[in-house]
Scaffold this motif. Structure first.
Motif, short mmCIF file in Angstrom:
data_model
loop_
_atom_site.label_atom_id
_atom_site.label_comp_id
_atom_site.label_asym_id
_atom_site.label_seq_id
_atom_site.Cartn_x
_atom_site.Cartn_y
_atom_site.Cartn_z
N ARG A 173 -5.09 3.70 5.66
CA ARG A 173 -4.01 2.81 5.22
C ARG A 173 -3.20 2.29 6.40
O ARG A 173 -2.74 1.16 6.40
CB ARG A 173 -3.10 3.54 4.23
CG ARG A 173 -2.18 2.60 3.49
CD ARG A 173 -1.41 3.29 2.38
NE ARG A 173 -0.85 2.26 1.51
CZ ARG A 173 -1.22 2.05 0.27
NH1 ARG A 173 -2.15 2.79 -0.26
NH2 ARG A 173 -0.66 1.10 -0.45
N ASP B 202 4.16 -0.44 3.50
CA ASP B 202 2.94 0.35 3.71
C ASP B 202 3.24 1.72 4.28
O ASP B 202 2.59 2.71 3.93
CB ASP B 202 1.99 -0.41 4.64
CG ASP B 202 1.26 -1.54 3.92
OD1 ASP B 202 1.08 -1.45 2.71
OD2 ASP B 202 0.90 -2.53 4.59
N ALA C 98 4.59 3.81 1.39
CA ALA C 98 3.51 4.18 0.48
C ALA C 98 2.63 5.27 1.10
O ALA C 98 2.16 6.18 0.39
CB ALA C 98 2.68 2.95 0.14
N GLY D 67 0.03 7.48 -8.56
CA GLY D 67 -0.43 6.17 -8.10
C GLY D 67 0.50 5.03 -8.47
O GLY D 67 0.63 4.06 -7.71
N ASP D 68 1.16 5.10 -9.64
CA ASP D 68 2.06 4.02 -10.04
C ASP D 68 3.23 3.87 -9.08
O ASP D 68 3.65 2.76 -8.75
CB ASP D 68 2.59 4.28 -11.46
CG ASP D 68 1.51 4.12 -12.51
OD1 ASP D 68 0.48 3.48 -12.22
OD2 ASP D 68 1.70 4.63 -13.63
N GLU E 187 1.87 2.50 -5.69
CA GLU E 187 1.62 1.06 -5.82
C GLU E 187 2.91 0.26 -5.78
O GLU E 187 2.97 -0.80 -5.16
CB GLU E 187 0.89 0.77 -7.13
CG GLU E 187 -0.58 1.11 -7.12
CD GLU E 187 -1.27 0.73 -8.41
OE1 GLU E 187 -2.51 0.78 -8.44
OE2 GLU E 187 -0.57 0.37 -9.38
N PHE F 12 3.37 -2.55 -2.99
CA PHE F 12 3.14 -3.94 -3.41
C PHE F 12 4.36 -4.68 -3.94
O PHE F 12 4.22 -5.82 -4.39
CB PHE F 12 2.03 -3.99 -4.47
CG PHE F 12 0.69 -3.55 -3.97
CD1 PHE F 12 -0.04 -4.33 -3.09
CD2 PHE F 12 0.15 -2.33 -4.37
CE1 PHE F 12 -1.28 -3.92 -2.62
CE2 PHE F 12 -1.08 -1.90 -3.91
CZ PHE F 12 -1.80 -2.70 -3.02
N LEU G 210 -1.81 -7.05 -6.45
CA LEU G 210 -1.94 -5.93 -7.38
C LEU G 210 -2.53 -6.42 -8.70
O LEU G 210 -1.95 -7.25 -9.39
CB LEU G 210 -0.57 -5.30 -7.65
CG LEU G 210 -0.53 -4.09 -8.58
CD1 LEU G 210 -1.35 -2.94 -8.01
CD2 LEU G 210 0.91 -3.65 -8.81
N THR H 218 4.37 -3.10 -14.90
CA THR H 218 4.18 -1.87 -14.13
C THR H 218 5.47 -1.54 -13.41
O THR H 218 6.39 -2.36 -13.34
CB THR H 218 3.07 -2.05 -13.08
OG1 THR H 218 3.45 -3.14 -12.21
CG2 THR H 218 1.73 -2.38 -13.74
N ALA I 126 5.68 -1.37 -10.32
CA ALA I 126 5.71 -2.30 -9.19
C ALA I 126 6.41 -3.60 -9.57
O ALA I 126 7.22 -4.13 -8.80
CB ALA I 126 4.29 -2.59 -8.71
#
Length: 403
Positions: free
Chosen positions: A124, A311, A314, A324-325, A328, A332, A339, A345, A347
């Motif tokens: 990443r 980034d 994250a 993961g939610d 993300e 994003f 996405l 979501t 995000a």
């Protein structure tokens, strides 16, 4: 290129079981095994591992000591504690050196999932220095006033769990670290804890006191000249958390979405906290350039660091095992078009809340303000609803101003 994983456990039967379990993954991973901490460090010296999975209780050098050495000498390595015997005190010794905890016996699918996620995280960040910086971090600093208030409250014999929880849920660093710990597999909870208040109640006042006053799991932000920036970031994060939650509540009765939106809102700029506290003047120059040139902060970050605060945040939250939610949403919230989603979501809730905040407080923007992705909203059918959500959030922000 294969990712290198090192397992350390003084029980040969455990290592044999892991070998059998991971045999189908020999083409994907380069997996090594050893039975003590000293040998593990020798193997790291020969070829540093990307992921180190260590038992806690071992003769000689225990898992906490081993991972501490790895943290200092090989900061890029992802550190995972695998244990089934350690008492609470032993586990608490590792909270600033282990990224994740797994309980023995660990279900095969769970171990495979954690390893796949951990090795994927390595790709990443491309900036090696920043990867070492983020992976080497055990904790993040808190707003001095909040940190002082927590210390004072915990020393008060009349303090309650509610008093402590009310303080912790105001701070992104405290919230992130506490949720990382309470959601570890070691605690054997059947569902994720996504509320700081719930985490405090599950751990109990005595454990919280050990973490804060003894092990010092939290620390005070001390970067010279950056405390005003931290205060603005704290205010922004709290407001976005509340607005993200309100949007999710207006759109859905899904409790996971609502809670994830709140946590993601609070943590969406945790990468900025990390950069403020660890890059100091260098990051201050990035902020100043963005402001002077009137460009997006992420644009200048990418030019100077080859990555962005989103980034970086994250990556850290992924290391700490968040779902993961939330990862993300942090990654994003500035670039929703990347996405793939067909529904609201966390995000999107954070993306909207972040935009609404800067509409209300334009003087708080660093450089050019974030742009609302109207095309994304239209594609998901939320164009009209988003106008109502903005009204709700503006009312919420006005209420906060009056308090």
């Amino acid at each position: 290129m294969k990712k290198n994983i090192l397992f350390v456990d003084d029980e040969p039967n455990i290592l044999d079981g892991i070998k059998r379990m991971l045999r189908p993954f020999r083409e994907a991973y380069d997996i090594r095994f050893c039975e003590n901490g000293s040998r593990a460090l020798e193997l790291m010296g020969e070829q540093p591992a990307d992921v180190v999975v260590s038992d806690m209780r071992m003769p000689g050098m225990d898992g906490a000591a081993l991972l501490n050495h790895v943290q200092q000498d090989y900061p890029h390595a992802i550190r995972i504690m695998l244990t089934g015997q350690a008492d609470d005190t032993a586990v608490l010794k590792t909270v600033t050196v282990a990224h994740q905890f797994l309980a023995k016996p660990c279900a095969p699918e769970r171990l495979k999932e954690v390893l796949a996620r951990a090795t994927a995280l390595h790709d990443r960040l491309t900036n090696g220095h920043l990867k070492n910086l983020v992976t080497g971090i055990g904790t993040l600093p808190s707003l001095p006033s909040v940190y002082a208030k927590l210390q004072e409250t915990l020393k008060d014999p009349e303090a309650s769990l509610d008093d402590v929880a009310a303080i912790i849920e105001q701070d992104m660093a405290m919230t992130a670290k506490l949720l990382q710990l309470v959601n570890s597999s070691f605690f054997g909870l059947y569902r994720k804890v996504d509320s700081p208040a719930r985490a405090v109640k599950l751990l109990g006042l005595d454990t919280i006191k050990v973490l804060v006053l003894g092990i010092q799991i939290f620390s005070e932000f001390k970067a010279p000249g950056q405390k005003a920036a931290l205060a603005r970031l704290w205010q922004h994060s709290m407001a976005v958390a509340q607005c993200s939650k309100r949007i999710a509540m207006e759109a859905s009765d899904n409790l996971d979405l609502i809670n994830n939106s709140f946590i993601a809102g609070m943590l969406h700029d945790i990468g900025r906290l990390l950069l403020l506290s660890h890059l100091g003047k260098d990051y201050a120059e990035i902020i100043q350039t963005a402001e002077k040139q009137g460009i997006r902060l992420e644009t200048e970050e990418a030019a100077r660091l080859q990555t962005t605060h989103a980034d970086i945040g994250a990556y850290l939250i992924g290391l700490w095992g968040f779902n993961g939610d939330i990862i993300e949403a942090i990654a994003f919230h500035h670039r929703m078009k990347e996405l793939e989603a067909d529904r609201l979501t966390a995000a999107l809730a954070v993306h909207l809340a972040d935009h609404y905040y800067y509409l209300r407080y334009p003087d708080q923007v660093v450089g050019k303000p974030p742009v609302l992705d109207t095309a994304y909203l239209e594609r998901l059918g939320y164009a009209e609803a988003s106008a109502e959500w903005m009204t709700q959030c503006q009312s919420l922000l006005e209420t906060d101003d009056d308090q």
